[in-house]
Scaffold this motif. Structure first.
Motif, mmCIF file in Angstrom:
data_model
loop_
_atom_site.group_PDB
_atom_site.id
_atom_site.type_symbol
_atom_site.label_atom_id
_atom_site.label_comp_id
_atom_site.label_asym_id
_atom_site.label_seq_id
_atom_site.Cartn_x
_atom_site.Cartn_y
_atom_site.Cartn_z
ATOM 1 N N SER A 163 11.824 82.615 15.031
ATOM 2 C CA SER A 163 12.498 81.687 14.133
ATOM 3 C C SER A 163 12.824 82.350 12.811
ATOM 4 C CB SER A 163 11.607 80.468 13.876
ATOM 5 O OG SER A 163 10.543 80.790 12.988
ATOM 6 N N SER A 164 13.706 81.723 12.062
ATOM 7 C CA SER A 164 14.030 82.212 10.727
ATOM 8 C C SER A 164 12.885 81.989 9.761
ATOM 9 C CB SER A 164 15.285 81.501 10.196
ATOM 10 O OG SER A 164 16.394 81.751 11.029
ATOM 11 N N GLU A 165 11.905 81.201 10.160
ATOM 12 C CA GLU A 165 10.728 80.931 9.320
ATOM 13 C C GLU A 165 9.565 81.862 9.628
ATOM 14 O OE1 GLU A 165 13.369 77.481 9.447
ATOM 15 O OE2 GLU A 165 12.434 78.654 11.022
ATOM 16 N N CYS A 166 9.872 83.032 10.210
ATOM 17 C CA CYS A 166 8.879 84.094 10.458
ATOM 18 C C CYS A 166 7.863 83.727 11.534
ATOM 19 C CB CYS A 166 8.146 84.470 9.165
ATOM 20 S SG CYS A 166 9.230 84.912 7.812
ATOM 21 N N ARG A 173 14.395 77.023 12.689
ATOM 22 C CA ARG A 173 15.697 77.555 13.083
ATOM 23 C C ARG A 173 15.493 78.695 14.078
ATOM 24 N NH1 ARG A 173 16.794 76.754 7.168
ATOM 25 N NH2 ARG A 173 15.458 78.555 6.993
ATOM 26 N N VAL A 174 16.194 78.629 15.185
ATOM 27 C CA VAL A 174 16.009 79.608 16.259
ATOM 28 C C VAL A 174 16.870 80.832 15.985
ATOM 29 C CG1 VAL A 174 16.242 80.044 18.716
ATOM 30 C CG2 VAL A 174 15.474 77.798 17.912
ATOM 31 N N GLN A 175 16.216 81.991 15.857
ATOM 32 C CA GLN A 175 16.913 83.250 15.629
ATOM 33 C C GLN A 175 17.254 83.958 16.935
ATOM 34 O OE1 GLN A 175 17.743 84.533 12.533
ATOM 35 N NE2 GLN A 175 18.799 86.236 13.525
ATOM 36 N N LEU A 205 20.655 77.465 14.796
ATOM 37 C CA LEU A 205 20.016 77.595 13.499
ATOM 38 C C LEU A 205 19.617 76.260 12.891
ATOM 39 C CD1 LEU A 205 22.119 80.392 11.762
ATOM 40 C CD2 LEU A 205 19.797 80.552 12.664
ATOM 41 N N ASN A 206 20.351 75.208 13.158
ATOM 42 C CA ASN A 206 20.059 73.965 12.458
ATOM 43 C C ASN A 206 20.551 72.787 13.272
ATOM 44 O OD1 ASN A 206 19.046 72.439 10.280
ATOM 45 N ND2 ASN A 206 19.739 74.012 8.846
ATOM 46 N N GLY A 207 20.378 71.606 12.707
ATOM 47 C CA GLY A 207 20.827 70.401 13.387
ATOM 48 C C GLY A 207 19.708 69.753 14.173
ATOM 49 N N ALA A 208 20.046 68.724 14.920
ATOM 50 C CA ALA A 208 19.044 67.947 15.642
ATOM 51 C C ALA A 208 18.575 68.644 16.913
ATOM 52 C CB ALA A 208 19.621 66.574 15.981
ATOM 53 N N HIS A 209 19.391 69.538 17.467
ATOM 54 C CA HIS A 209 19.073 70.160 18.759
ATOM 55 C C HIS A 209 19.090 71.674 18.595
ATOM 56 C CE1 HIS A 209 19.856 66.110 20.148
ATOM 57 N NE2 HIS A 209 21.090 66.188 19.666
#
Length: 616
Positions: free
Chosen positions: A440-443, A423-425, A399-403
């Motif tokens: 992604s969480s960003e649609c 962010r990878v869902q 979901l977050n972070g550098a990788h």
């Protein structure tokens, strides 16, 4: 399990390619088409097979079908089946031929690399002063009959492109440059991307690199056959019958019957001898077992590819592996320290990956239940994992972070880090190994070329998504939307093929999947504690099943890939239900039979974590 609470800024649907607006998929340098044969007139066959009245009343008709078309298809079909003498006899007796001499010469010219002759036969040519030229019909250089939509310049471009590439492959760069400048360039706009790509190939002196960069397998490969099939798309079907046309028509008959059969679920193909209809009683509509070993809500579940194991996980920290012959627990895996939101079997089922909110992913050995590899590279919860088809690498998403999206070797080395900003869902690798699809969480739905790691296109949606699946043939993806819709999308075109409606989804993560023997079904959980099953081809809602205890969600469903009459569901009630067409005594009888088979060798095996509860 609730959604990732990240923001959504998209308002509509659009396609982007590497940050620029573009069609979802560029046309490849060489596309594939169909091939076939042509025609000559003749007399009707005197042979009849007990149905003579129609033939006598209308000698040009066969039960409403054009007699010549039917006969030529039969001749081609007999050839395809290997009955060459029968095909020749039918041709002689009927007076019809599958292929004229002009078509035969055109095919031969393409396959032998005689490009000037092939162009003249296909498109015609102006005879030189004093006559001559290529005579196609009655001495006129007219070429073969083309379909109305045929682009003559594009056909020339395809022929000359093959000629150009073969010259490069042969090391004749001087002649190749002449073809590029004097034959190819006049056929396309000045800054055409195809011309630019062809120009760049001039620097490829290594033949292997040339073929790889051109996406072309060389003059001695299949490139000429592929070119012939592609060109034949623009030739009138009455002149050049598409390859294996009778088989294609028979397949269409079967597919039409399947599309009309709501409960189609057999693993065998329908017979041509009778109309096809599946009975509802043969559909998995009964709960034959409830598994109550989960310590929390069930969020993830997947059958192994061989159908012998079922892996489940969720709100609790443990992962359960069941033997599907008895549904006894084989392994309870407890190494994770937080919820386990996703899992995935390796292609050979020897390993599986689990993804946890404890910011790690683990690769396990299936027989022993031991951890083979721990991935602690991510800085936030690991949400998804997907294997490459060869089982030698896998992808993890976070979901977050550098990788957030990383490709790993089976030894745990980073092969590629996409360094994405979203962010990878969820993610999936197509079974043919060509694409990686990410939501992604960003649609966003982002599609990558899995071999080159490059982004192919991105779809921006109005609403968030919770899961993605890719079909067995790698042509379609199934996406759960937060607005209570499931979309079936063509991966090549990015177009929505079908929308499935009925289930409820708005606040929590609900997972759907393909179902049935031929993946001709779509199945999903729902926030109303029910299970929904649709016919994939026509979109009809077949069944709504009372899945789990209310209130609560049915979070996940999984269809057994080797038993088309079995699927499983998992919900907030901490239960896993096994569904089948059999009655509730089925597993009990199977267990007694297995126990009896083992009694002469050892006492019956029993799961170490208690028995499951049968619904009797």
């Amino acid at each position: 399990m609730r959604y990732d609470p990240g923001p959504s800024t998209s308002n509509g649907s659009q396609h982007t390619l590497n940050g620029t607006q573009h069609s979802p998929r560029q046309k490849p340098l060489f596309s594939n088409g169909t091939n076939g044969h042509s025609t000559a007139n003749g007399t009707t066959s005197p042979h009849r097979n007990g149905f003579s009245s129609a033939a006598r009343s209308n000698p040009h008709s066969y039960f409403g079908h054009d007699r010549e078309e039917v006969t030529r298809l039969l001749i081609q079909g007999l050839d395809d089946l290997g009955y060459h003498e029968a095909a020749e006899k039918l041709s002689q007796e009927s007076g019809f031929e599958v292929e004229s001499s002009a078509v035969a010469h055109f095919r031969e010219a393409v396959l032998q690399g005689e490009w000037q002759q092939a162009e003249a036969l296909l498109l015609g040519s102006e005879p030189p002063d004093g006559g001559g030229g290529v005579s196609i019909r009655n001495g006129a250089c007219t070429g073969l009959k083309l379909v109305d939509s045929a682009n003559r310049d594009q056909l020339r471009f395809q022929l000359k492109t093959q000629k150009y590439l073969e010259l490069l492959e042969a090391g004749d760069s001087g002649s190749a440059i002449i073809v590029l400048q004097k034959e190819l360039r006049p056929l396309q706009p000045e800054k055409d991307p195809q011309l630019s790509a062809l120009s760049l190939l001039l620097g490829d002196t290594d033949r292997e690199r040339l073929r790889e960069n051109a996406g072309w397998d060389g003059a001695k490969g299949q490139s000429r056959q592929l070119l012939l099939r592609d060109l034949s798309r623009s030739i009138a079907p009455s002149v050049m019958i598409p390859q294996h046309r009778l088989a294609v028509l028979l397949d269409q008959v079967k597919q039409n019957q399947i599309s009309q059969c709501l409960y189609h679920n057999p693993s065998s193909s329908p017979s041509l001898f009778s109309d096809h209809l599946c009975d509802r009683s043969q559909f998995p509509l009964r709960t034959i077992l409830e598994l109550n070993h989960s310590a929390g809500e069930v969020w993830a579940m997947e059958f192994s590819h061989n159908g012998r194991r079922l892996a489940t996980s969720g709100q609790a920290t443990d992962v359960l592996i069941y033997d599907t012959s008895t549904f006894q627990v084989l392994h309870r895996l407890t190494e994770h320290t937080d919820s386990v939101a996703s899992l995935s079997w390796s292609p050979d089922d020897s390993k599986f990956i689990t993804c946890s909110h404890d910011k790690t992913a683990r690769v396990w050995d299936t027989p022993s239940g031991q951890v083979l590899l721990k991935i602690d590279y991510h800085q936030e919860p690991v949400t998804t994992a997907a294997w490459s088809p060869d089982g030698q690498s896998f992808v993890t998403g976070s979901l977050n972070g550098a990788h957030r999206l990383v490709l790993w070797s089976i030894e745990g080395h980073v092969i590629h880090d996409w360094e994405v900003s979203y962010r990878v869902q969820d993610c999936a690798v197509s079974p043919d190994g060509k694409r990686l699809v990410v939501i992604s969480s960003e649609c966003q739905i982002v599609v990558y070329d899995f071999e080159t790691r490059r982004e192919e296109y991105c779809i921006l949606n109005k609403t968030r998504m919770t899961c993605i699946n890719v079909s067995r043939d790698s042509r379609q993806m199934l996406v759960n939307m937060a607005n209570s819709e499931i979309h079936l999308i063509d991966i090549d075109t990015a177009e929505i093929i079908k929308r499935f409606l009925g289930q409820q989804q708005g606040e929590f993560v609900i997972r759907s999947t393909f179902g049935g023997a031929d993946q001709n079904l779509v199945i999903s959980g729902s926030e109303d504690s029910r299970i929904y099953i649709w016919h994939k081809e026509n979109g009809s809602l077949i069944e709504t099943l009372e899945g789990h205890q209310e209130p609560g969600c049915v979070n996940v469903v999984a269809w057994n890939p080797t038993d088309p009459c079995m699927f499983a569901s998992g919900g907030d009630d901490r239960k896993i239900r096994i569904w089948s067409k059999e009655d509730s005594d089925f597993l009990a009888k199977r267990r007694r039979r297995l126990a009896g088979n083992r009694s002469s060798m050892a006492s019956p095996s029993r799961g170490p974590y208690g028995s499951s509860t049968a619904i009797l």
